[in-house]
Design an enzyme around this catalytic site. Sequence first.
Site, PDB file in Angstrom:
ATOM      1  N   GLY A  57      39.145  35.418  49.338  1.00 11.81           N
ATOM      2  CA  GLY A  57      39.335  36.812  49.173  1.00 11.81           C
ATOM      3  C   GLY A  57      40.540  37.520  49.975  1.00 11.81           C
ATOM      4  O   GLY A  57      40.739  37.053  50.716  1.00 11.81           O
ATOM      5  N   ARG A  71      33.776  31.386  48.887  1.00  8.29           N
ATOM      6  CA  ARG A  71      32.852  32.035  47.827  1.00  8.29           C
ATOM      7  C   ARG A  71      32.068  31.236  46.766  1.00  8.29           C
ATOM      8  O   ARG A  71      30.862  31.431  46.267  1.00  8.29           O
ATOM      9  CB  ARG A  71      33.775  33.150  46.967  1.00  8.29           C
ATOM     10  CG  ARG A  71      34.276  34.185  47.798  1.00  8.29           C
ATOM     11  CD  ARG A  71      34.992  35.184  46.723  1.00  8.29           C
ATOM     12  NE  ARG A  71      35.302  36.405  47.830  1.00  8.29           N
ATOM     13  CZ  ARG A  71      36.068  37.146  47.339  1.00  8.29           C
ATOM     14  NH1 ARG A  71      36.629  37.544  46.185  1.00  8.29           N
ATOM     15  NH2 ARG A  71      36.561  38.436  48.432  1.00  8.29           N
ATOM     16  N   ARG A  85      26.721  29.777  44.919  1.00  7.27           N
ATOM     17  CA  ARG A  85      25.967  28.721  44.260  1.00  7.27           C
ATOM     18  C   ARG A  85      24.503  28.486  45.109  1.00  7.27           C
ATOM     19  O   ARG A  85      23.766  28.458  44.510  1.00  7.27           O
ATOM     20  CB  ARG A  85      26.740  27.204  44.034  1.00  7.27           C
ATOM     21  CG  ARG A  85      27.723  27.259  43.020  1.00  7.27           C
ATOM     22  CD  ARG A  85      28.058  25.757  42.745  1.00  7.27           C
ATOM     23  NE  ARG A  85      28.715  25.141  43.683  1.00  7.27           N
ATOM     24  CZ  ARG A  85      30.060  25.165  43.884  1.00  7.27           C
ATOM     25  NH1 ARG A  85      30.717  25.948  43.019  1.00  7.27           N
ATOM     26  NH2 ARG A  85      30.673  24.632  44.848  1.00  7.27           N
ATOM     27  N   HIS A 119      47.857  53.935  25.585  1.00  8.10           N
ATOM     28  CA  HIS A 119      48.382  53.023  24.561  1.00  8.10           C
ATOM     29  C   HIS A 119      47.911  51.505  24.759  1.00  8.10           C
ATOM     30  O   HIS A 119      48.291  50.993  25.963  1.00  8.10           O
ATOM     31  CB  HIS A 119      49.867  52.992  24.671  1.00  8.10           C
ATOM     32  CG  HIS A 119      50.344  54.308  24.051  1.00  8.10           C
ATOM     33  ND1 HIS A 119      49.953  55.508  24.666  1.00  8.10           N
ATOM     34  CD2 HIS A 119      51.086  54.566  22.858  1.00  8.10           C
ATOM     35  CE1 HIS A 119      50.535  56.290  23.732  1.00  8.10           C
ATOM     36  NE2 HIS A 119      51.400  56.012  22.719  1.00  8.10           N
ATOM     37  N   GLY A 124      37.943  45.258  50.117  1.00  9.88           N
ATOM     38  CA  GLY A 124      37.835  44.711  51.437  1.00  9.88           C
ATOM     39  C   GLY A 124      39.105  44.649  51.983  1.00  9.88           C
ATOM     40  O   GLY A 124      39.147  44.835  53.126  1.00  9.88           O
TER      41      GLY A 124
HETATM   42  C1  LIG Z   1      35.206  45.535  42.614  1.00 10.60           C
HETATM   43  C2  LIG Z   1      36.447  44.482  42.973  1.00 10.60           C
HETATM   44  C3  LIG Z   1      36.710  44.445  44.484  1.00 10.60           C
HETATM   45  C4  LIG Z   1      37.778  43.708  44.731  1.00 10.60           C
HETATM   46  N1  LIG Z   1      38.325  43.789  46.110  1.00 10.60           N
HETATM   47  C5  LIG Z   1      39.360  42.800  46.420  1.00 10.60           C
HETATM   48  C6  LIG Z   1      39.655  42.925  47.728  1.00 10.60           C
HETATM   49  O1  LIG Z   1      39.113  43.350  48.645  1.00 10.60           O
HETATM   50  N2  LIG Z   1      40.970  42.161  47.802  1.00 10.60           N
HETATM   51  C7  LIG Z   1      41.574  41.414  46.983  1.00 10.60           C
HETATM   52  O2  LIG Z   1      42.570  40.820  47.282  1.00 10.60           O
HETATM   53  N3  LIG Z   1      41.112  41.463  45.746  1.00 10.60           N
HETATM   54  C8  LIG Z   1      40.074  42.284  45.300  1.00 10.60           C
HETATM   55  N4  LIG Z   1      39.655  42.490  44.018  1.00 10.60           N
HETATM   56  C9  LIG Z   1      40.465  41.671  43.028  1.00 10.60           C
HETATM   57  C10 LIG Z   1      41.568  42.469  42.854  1.00 10.60           C
HETATM   58  O3  LIG Z   1      41.364  43.844  42.876  1.00 10.60           O
HETATM   59  C11 LIG Z   1      42.255  42.613  41.299  1.00 10.60           C
HETATM   60  O4  LIG Z   1      42.614  41.082  40.989  1.00 10.60           O
HETATM   61  C12 LIG Z   1      43.708  43.240  41.116  1.00 10.60           C
HETATM   62  O5  LIG Z   1      43.541  44.436  41.681  1.00 10.60           O
HETATM   63  C13 LIG Z   1      44.319  43.155  39.916  1.00 10.60           C
HETATM   64  O6  LIG Z   1      45.283  43.856  39.644  1.00 10.60           O
HETATM   65  P1  LIG Z   1      46.359  43.861  38.432  1.00 10.60           P
HETATM   66  O7  LIG Z   1      47.397  44.567  38.661  1.00 10.60           O
HETATM   67  O8  LIG Z   1      46.863  42.530  38.281  1.00 10.60           O
HETATM   68  O9  LIG Z   1      45.417  44.407  37.387  1.00 10.60           O
HETATM   69  P2  LIG Z   1      44.606  45.581  37.044  1.00 10.60           P
HETATM   70  O10 LIG Z   1      44.441  46.642  38.346  1.00 10.60           O
HETATM   71  O11 LIG Z   1      43.424  45.226  36.340  1.00 10.60           O
HETATM   72  O12 LIG Z   1      45.350  46.400  35.968  1.00 10.60           O
HETATM   73  C14 LIG Z   1      45.453  45.993  34.481  1.00 10.60           C
HETATM   74  C15 LIG Z   1      46.221  47.031  34.094  1.00 10.60           C
HETATM   75  O13 LIG Z   1      46.675  46.451  32.741  1.00 10.60           O
HETATM   76  C16 LIG Z   1      46.224  47.512  31.772  1.00 10.60           C
HETATM   77  N5  LIG Z   1      45.969  46.812  30.537  1.00 10.60           N
HETATM   78  C17 LIG Z   1      45.037  46.015  30.118  1.00 10.60           C
HETATM   79  N6  LIG Z   1      44.928  45.584  28.916  1.00 10.60           N
HETATM   80  C18 LIG Z   1      45.775  46.544  28.207  1.00 10.60           C
HETATM   81  C19 LIG Z   1      46.159  46.720  27.060  1.00 10.60           C
HETATM   82  N7  LIG Z   1      45.890  45.921  25.991  1.00 10.60           N
HETATM   83  N8  LIG Z   1      47.319  47.712  26.758  1.00 10.60           N
HETATM   84  C20 LIG Z   1      47.989  48.155  27.768  1.00 10.60           C
HETATM   85  N9  LIG Z   1      47.352  48.089  28.922  1.00 10.60           N
HETATM   86  C21 LIG Z   1      46.373  47.071  29.374  1.00 10.60           C
HETATM   87  C22 LIG Z   1      44.955  48.257  32.352  1.00 10.60           C
HETATM   88  O14 LIG Z   1      44.996  49.741  31.700  1.00 10.60           O
HETATM   89  C23 LIG Z   1      45.418  48.580  33.781  1.00 10.60           C
HETATM   90  O15 LIG Z   1      46.319  49.460  33.922  1.00 10.60           O
HETATM   91  C24 LIG Z   1      38.531  42.974  43.589  1.00 10.60           C
HETATM   92  C25 LIG Z   1      38.064  43.242  42.333  1.00 10.60           C
HETATM   93  C26 LIG Z   1      36.951  43.913  42.083  1.00 10.60           C
HETATM   94  C27 LIG Z   1      36.785  43.890  40.918  1.00 10.60           C
END
Ligand SMILES: Cc1cc2nc3c(=O)[nH]c(=O)nc-3n(C[C@H](O)[C@H](O)[C@H](O)COP(=O)(O)OP(=O)(O)OC[C@H]3O[C@@H](n4cnc5c(N)ncnc54)[C@H](O)[C@@H]3O)c2cc1C
Length: 534
Positions: free
Chosen positions: A363, A266, A271, A151, A45
Amino acid sequence: MIDVLVIGSGGAGLTAALKAKELGSKVLVVSKTYPTHSQTCQAQGGINAVLKEDQQDSVENYINDTYKASHKLGKIENIKFFCEKSKETITWLDSIGVPFSRDENANIAQRKFGGTKAKRTCYSSDYTGLKILHTLYDQSIKNSIDFLNEHILLELLVKDSKVNGAIFLNIENSKIIQIEAKSIILATGGYSGVYHQYTTNSYSSTGDGIAAAYRAGAKLSNMEFIQFHPTSLEGKNILISESARGEGGYLVDSKEQRFIDELRPRDEVARAIYKKQHQGDKIYLDLRHLGLEKIEAVMPQERKLVYDFMKLKMEKDLIPVSPSAHYTMGGILTTIDAKTTLENLYACGECAQSGIHGANRLGGNSLLEIVTFGKIAGENAAKNSKNKETVEVEKIRVQEIKKEIEEILKKECKTSFYSTKNELGKLFFNNVGLFREKKKMQKALDYLENKKEEIENLGVADKSKIHNKNLIELLEFKNIYLIAQLIVKSALKREESRGAHYRVDFENEKEAFDKISISIKKEENIEILFEEIV
Ligand SMILES: Cc1cc2nc3c(=O)[nH]c(=O)nc-3n(C[C@H](O)[C@H](O)[C@H](O)COP(=O)(O)OP(=O)(O)OC[C@H]3O[C@@H](n4cnc5c(N)ncnc54)[C@H](O)[C@@H]3O)c2cc1C
């Protein structure tokens, strides 16, 4: 020696890596998936920002909306910083090449999301996360950042309360390696995977980094707050973004009657849907009045997903939807500087509780958070590593972990954890989900306690050391099992309703709980406390 070890290559990890590299650090990014498989790629989104202050919107409105959504559990200082920086953050993403959709005047286009009246969400069609991630990855390659993919983090290396590295298992060959670093950034995403088969998240959202931080002694916070998205495809858990309602879509019941303002926060919308479903009704997203041209222009990916998975057409059919676990507000407690409670350890993105979302997330605020705090984490981790020559680590731990993995591989596989994982997902959706009460949550906790011995002794059927998916999924499941306990114990202690945490036995918000919950390891037990927001 590595200056900054970034664990996780989603949007938060890559932003942190780019910032640390810009400041001259030697950076290594390690993750269990390839960057292009991270959760960030699924975000559809958009990302929030106030790009122009006028009658429609202002930074002050944005601060108020975010704080209101947090139900007093957001930290106002952090929210102010986050909202005030939003324009700069989007400008930076634009400058490095994120292809944002444009309006008729070639300005970055913005759409409406829930919890606000303003059009505040910038987007790239309905591929916003994918486009951001690909751009950050392109930049990482351009800036010669080193990557170690596939890894999986097993444990953080801690000596005298200082984190000095981490231990990983190489998924390709099951070898255990130790990486020492002057600063460590956790960017490992959230824990919606606890609600297995009832979540919009990918299978990799198993809260590994949060579990590792907890075991290392870091404080976690607000683990009870899980956001359930109102509209995932019924029975498929595939998200139909809030943008569908932001663009004018309706929610209707089986009599085709609207029953709620679709852009309420949301938790309220989810709910309302769940309640109707439990009265035997079916709920649909109605986009037919938008017409094919508009649907194709603003949500081509979602239109395709609906057709591929349901054989339904958004412009002609009602789309059956249901709530699913979507985002986890809790995580590793961090300051405005992205510091955790352990020295040398930083956290950013969905794995962190950075004081922005509190009891509910707006969102579009997560993508902004991963970039805003990714930068801060990278900057402070780089600064922290500046004056250190070397670090000292406990050599024995890596040997112990090697032995533990060998033992798992040797163990006879008596029970399949896959069925327990399904059972746990369903139990948590029903008992620690949108509507909560003591009796049901206690049942979930009893289930976990009864499973303790079985889970400690789990083995794997696949004994191979080459790409052993069975072993990786067991390690992830053990993290799910720990996180599930943290969720239910925090939820039981919060005897009130607030944002996404709704208790039928305590239906009101209570001033006594205007506090963040803290989970911390005390010997082998989980201790839950409440702390003032200061
Ligand atoms: C379907 C969907 C749609 C969404 N749409 C929106 C939106 O429109 N707007 C918005 O603001 N948010 C949205 N969100 C939420 C948002 O996408 C996520 O909160 C955000 O992208 C998380 O980013 P991050 O970098 O914290 O983690 P992630 O992108 O989840 O990355 C985590 C990383 O950690 C690594 N990792 C995990 N565990 C380990 C481990 N044990 N060892 C090594 N590496 C590990 C993974 O491989 C990955 O590379 C959406 C979420 C979903 C599921």
